[in-house]
Design a protein around this motif. Structure first.
Motif, PDB file in Angstrom:
ATOM      1  N   GLY A 131       0.981  -1.548  -0.163  1.00  0.00           N
ATOM      2  CA  GLY A 131      -0.071   0.490   0.215  1.00  0.00           C
ATOM      3  C   GLY A 131       0.796   1.371   0.106  1.00  0.00           C
ATOM      4  N   LEU A 132       2.090   1.134   0.763  1.00  0.00           N
ATOM      5  CA  LEU A 132       2.738   2.377   0.563  1.00  0.00           C
ATOM      6  C   LEU A 132       3.461   2.310  -0.156  1.00  0.00           C
ATOM      7  N   ILE A 133       4.222   1.348  -0.903  1.00  0.00           N
ATOM      8  CA  ILE A 133       4.990   1.457  -2.338  1.00  0.00           C
ATOM      9  C   ILE A 133       3.914   2.118  -3.167  1.00  0.00           C
ATOM     10  N   TYR A 134       2.125   1.438  -2.848  1.00  0.00           N
ATOM     11  CA  TYR A 134       1.577   2.541  -3.949  1.00  0.00           C
ATOM     12  C   TYR A 134       1.204   4.136  -3.576  1.00  0.00           C
ATOM     13  N   PHE A 135       1.225   4.474  -3.252  1.00  0.00           N
ATOM     14  CA  PHE A 135       0.919   5.746  -2.733  1.00  0.00           C
ATOM     15  C   PHE A 135       2.118   6.492  -3.011  1.00  0.00           C
ATOM     16  N   ILE A 136       3.574   6.203  -2.464  1.00  0.00           N
ATOM     17  CA  ILE A 136       4.535   7.336  -2.819  1.00  0.00           C
ATOM     18  C   ILE A 136       4.709   7.315  -4.182  1.00  0.00           C
ATOM     19  N   ALA A 137       4.784   6.058  -4.778  1.00  0.00           N
ATOM     20  CA  ALA A 137       4.973   6.285  -6.627  1.00  0.00           C
ATOM     21  C   ALA A 137       3.968   6.209  -7.157  1.00  0.00           C
ATOM     22  N   ARG A 138       3.019   6.984  -6.881  1.00  0.00           N
ATOM     23  CA  ARG A 138       1.454   7.831  -7.385  1.00  0.00           C
ATOM     24  C   ARG A 138       1.887   9.722  -6.608  1.00  0.00           C
ATOM     25  N   THR A 139       2.792   9.932  -5.532  1.00  0.00           N
ATOM     26  CA  THR A 139       3.315  11.429  -5.139  1.00  0.00           C
ATOM     27  C   THR A 139       5.026  11.121  -6.223  1.00  0.00           C
ATOM     28  N   ILE A 175       2.610   0.183 -11.569  1.00  0.00           N
ATOM     29  CA  ILE A 175       1.451   1.082 -10.890  1.00  0.00           C
ATOM     30  C   ILE A 175       0.786   2.168 -12.328  1.00  0.00           C
ATOM     31  N   ARG A 176       1.940   2.908 -12.006  1.00  0.00           N
ATOM     32  CA  ARG A 176       2.221   3.977 -13.078  1.00  0.00           C
ATOM     33  C   ARG A 176       1.739   3.958 -13.939  1.00  0.00           C
ATOM     34  N   ALA A 177       1.945   3.001 -14.906  1.00  0.00           N
ATOM     35  CA  ALA A 177       1.269   3.046 -16.340  1.00  0.00           C
ATOM     36  C   ALA A 177       0.490   1.959 -15.989  1.00  0.00           C
ATOM     37  N   GLY A 181       7.811  13.278  -7.006  1.00  0.00           N
ATOM     38  CA  GLY A 181       9.156  14.867  -7.183  1.00  0.00           C
ATOM     39  C   GLY A 181       8.508  15.562  -5.961  1.00  0.00           C
ATOM     40  N   GLU A 182       8.386  16.561  -6.106  1.00  0.00           N
ATOM     41  CA  GLU A 182       8.451  17.755  -5.377  1.00  0.00           C
ATOM     42  C   GLU A 182       6.589  16.995  -4.016  1.00  0.00           C
ATOM     43  N   ARG A 183       5.910  16.093  -4.449  1.00  0.00           N
ATOM     44  CA  ARG A 183       4.809  15.813  -3.876  1.00  0.00           C
ATOM     45  C   ARG A 183       5.572  14.489  -2.824  1.00  0.00           C
ATOM     46  N   TYR A 184       6.219  14.693  -2.739  1.00  0.00           N
ATOM     47  CA  TYR A 184       7.200  13.318  -1.392  1.00  0.00           C
ATOM     48  C   TYR A 184       7.103  14.030  -0.587  1.00  0.00           C
ATOM     49  N   ARG A 185       6.590  15.231  -0.089  1.00  0.00           N
ATOM     50  CA  ARG A 185       6.608  15.728   1.189  1.00  0.00           C
ATOM     51  C   ARG A 185       5.158  14.655   1.871  1.00  0.00           C
ATOM     52  N   ASP A 186       3.611  14.258   0.651  1.00  0.00           N
ATOM     53  CA  ASP A 186       3.082  13.675   1.339  1.00  0.00           C
ATOM     54  C   ASP A 186       2.754  12.569   1.739  1.00  0.00           C
ATOM     55  N   ILE A 187       4.182  11.706   2.132  1.00  0.00           N
ATOM     56  CA  ILE A 187       4.038  10.334   1.998  1.00  0.00           C
ATOM     57  C   ILE A 187       4.056  10.004   4.125  1.00  0.00           C
ATOM     58  N   SER A 188       4.529  11.205   4.707  1.00  0.00           N
ATOM     59  CA  SER A 188       4.832  10.709   6.120  1.00  0.00           C
ATOM     60  C   SER A 188       3.236  11.060   6.396  1.00  0.00           C
ATOM     61  N   ARG A 189       2.000  11.945   5.604  1.00  0.00           N
ATOM     62  CA  ARG A 189       0.449  11.131   5.886  1.00  0.00           C
ATOM     63  C   ARG A 189       0.250  10.049   6.427  1.00  0.00           C
TER      64      ARG A 189
END
Length: 528
Positions: free
Chosen positions: A62-70, A339-341, A72-80
């Protein structure tokens, strides 16, 4: 494709070290202990890993999925996403550890394994119970690092450090005789490296996730967000401009309201939790089923035929770890890109990734399976006397794994397309097939019966999703990208293939209905 090749090589390097270390670990235990004692160790550690796989709740993927979709600059959001991912995993792991620790004596008496006394088995179970939460959390955090598109932490921590440290520590205990009279020594040596892996994985993620927390705190104090650098996180609203100055023709009528995100922090946290588990929740059961399928055979053999037969089965099937780890290394490198493709409906990229990984999987593992099937009587002699009877198991293993690797990382493709329910149904079918044949064959045929049951389950697990992705998206393990991908390191990425527009439209529909809503922009390029 170049990034996949680089990640695949990193995963392969880790797979080679891990497979070699695990193989040597089995040799050390088989030659250093009697067959029954070795079988008990193999069975209890398999049971520990099976329970850990259930307790992970598939939070790592699940973390791979959301981090991979977040990107460049939005990597900051992974903490949530880290807190909602880890909280239920930690709580359930602690509860399970307490239950196993308190009930170890009862469990040891019920299973009544021949060989070591129930007190010895109970001590081993209690020792593993103490390490269970650490093993679970370490695996989740290491998985999360792959969402950034890098294989380095996984290769170094799970592929090299942990198995090598297990080999060194367990080998030291066996060679020094420290396990004599200390039933806790071997399981403690086996589980100790997980503590170091957990610490190092947390430190690696700590350098990524908190970055925005500090940046956001700076913005809350009134500093101007750096829009170009992409480090801003305040909410941006369009509101009427209120000013004591008279309106001037042509003057802008909007201004940026950088309200601190702390105003609705609780709501955003609840939203992140709901979003994360809406995607990961249905996969948690599938992940648990996968963990059971991978480890159940050793436990079943120990229960139905005794720990000595389980030791023979473990030794004879240890070479399957080679294929599993190579497959895992390639899948881990390709998963974020798939996942991204799939999320973008880009079947041409998905097809290249799938066919590239499959041909490399075949090239790297088929010689191993053929060689093992032919040399099994000699290779099994490395484990000591009494293990040569597993030659028939080796032949079944070799043929089955050749078929399975020819299907490629087919289940990864299926789940990346959003068909988690189909993946779960396939796994349940495979488990039912395995258990049914094990119950029928193991009492009379021992390790060979277990191998036949496992083989039938593996074939069901691979052929069912292969039929599904081929029928729905036209994706096949071999095709125009297979042979060119073998020259990839010299000639560069192959050209873009024609798009299957019908499958692409269906793919976008699946993702629009089966994945959580996301504010993350979809980009065409793959994660680097």
């Amino acid at each position: 494709m170049g990034a996949l090749a680089k990640g695949g090589l990193a995963g392969l390097a880790g797979a080679v070290v891990s497979a070699g270390s695990q193989m040597l670990l089995v040799v050390v235990l088989a030659r250093g202990l009697d067959a029954a004692s070795a079988g008990v160790m193999f069975t209890t550690t398999s049971l520990c890993l099976m329970v850990a796989g259930i307790l992970r709740l598939d939070a790592g993927n699940g973390l791979i999925y959301f981090i991979a979709r977040t990107r460049g600059e939005r990597y900051r959001d992974i903490s949530r996403f880290l807190r909602p991912a880890l909280t239920p995993v930690v709580v359930l792991s602690l509860v399970a550890a307490v239950l196993v620790y308190l009930g170890a004596g009862t469990v040891a008496g019920l299973v009544a394994l021949t060989g070591p006394s129930p007190e010895t088995v109970a001590t081993i179970l209690r020792t593993l119970a103490l390490a269970l939460p650490v093993i679970v959390c370490a695996d989740v955090l290491v998985s999360a690092t792959r969402g950034f598109g890098t294989m380095r932490p996984t290769t170094l921590l799970s592929g090299i450090l942990q198995p090598a440290a297990q080999l060194v520590l367990v080998g030291a205990v066996v060679m020094t005789g420290a396990a004599a009279g200390r039933a806790w020594a071997l399981p403690a040596a086996w589980s100790a490296p997980a503590f170091l892996v957990l610490l190092l994985a947390a430190l690696w993620l700590g350098h990524r996730a908190p970055y925005t927390s500090r940046t956001t705190a700076k913005h809350r104090k009134g500093s101007t967000p750096d829009l170009q650098a992409g480090t801003t996180s305040p909410r941006v609203d369009a509101v009427p401009l209120r000013s004591t100055m008279p309106p001037t023709k042509g003057r802008g009528t909007l201004h940026l309201n950088t309200a601190p995100p702390s105003e609705d922090g609780a709501g955003r946290a609840r939203g992140a939790t709901s979003e994360f588990w809406r995607y990961t929740g249905p996969r948690a059961f599938g992940g648990a089923v996968q963990a059971v399928f991978q480890r159940l055979d050793v436990v079943v053999v120990a229960l139905l035929a005794g720990p000595a037969e389980a030791a023979v089965y473990t030794a004879a099937t240890r070479f399957k770890v080679v294929g599993q780890l190579v497959n895992q290394g390639l899948a881990q490198a390709a998963q974020p890109r798939l996942i991204r493709a799939m999320a973008d409906g880009d079947l041409s990229v998905a097809r290249r990734l799938y066919q590239t990984a499959t041909i490399w999987l075949v090239v790297l593992t088929w010689p191993v399976w053929l060689g093992y099937a032919l040399l099994a009587p000699w290779l099994l002699g490395l484990f000591g006397d009494g293990y040569g009877g597993g030659a028939g198991v080796a032949v079944v293993l070799g043929v089955t794994m050749m078929v399975a690797t020819a299907c490629g990382m087919v289940d990864v493709v299926l789940t990346a397309a959003g068909h988690t329910a189909s993946s779960m149904a396939n796994m349940l079918t495979a488990i039912m097939v395995t258990i049914t044949l094990d119950v029928v064959l193991v009492p009379s045929h021992g390790a060979l019966g277990a191998a036949l049951g496992w083989s039938a389950g593996v074939l069901a697990k691979n052929l069912l999703p292969l039929f599904q992705i081929s029928r729905t998206y036209g994706l096949r393990p071999f095709g125009p990208h297979s042979l060119p991908s073998l020259r990839l390191w010299r000639s560069g990425p192959p050209g873009r293939a024609p798009q299957n527009t019908t499958g692409a439209r269906h793919l976008r529909l699946v993702h629009s209905t089966s994945t959580p809503p996301s504010s993350i922009p979809q980009e065409a390029e793959t994660t680097s």
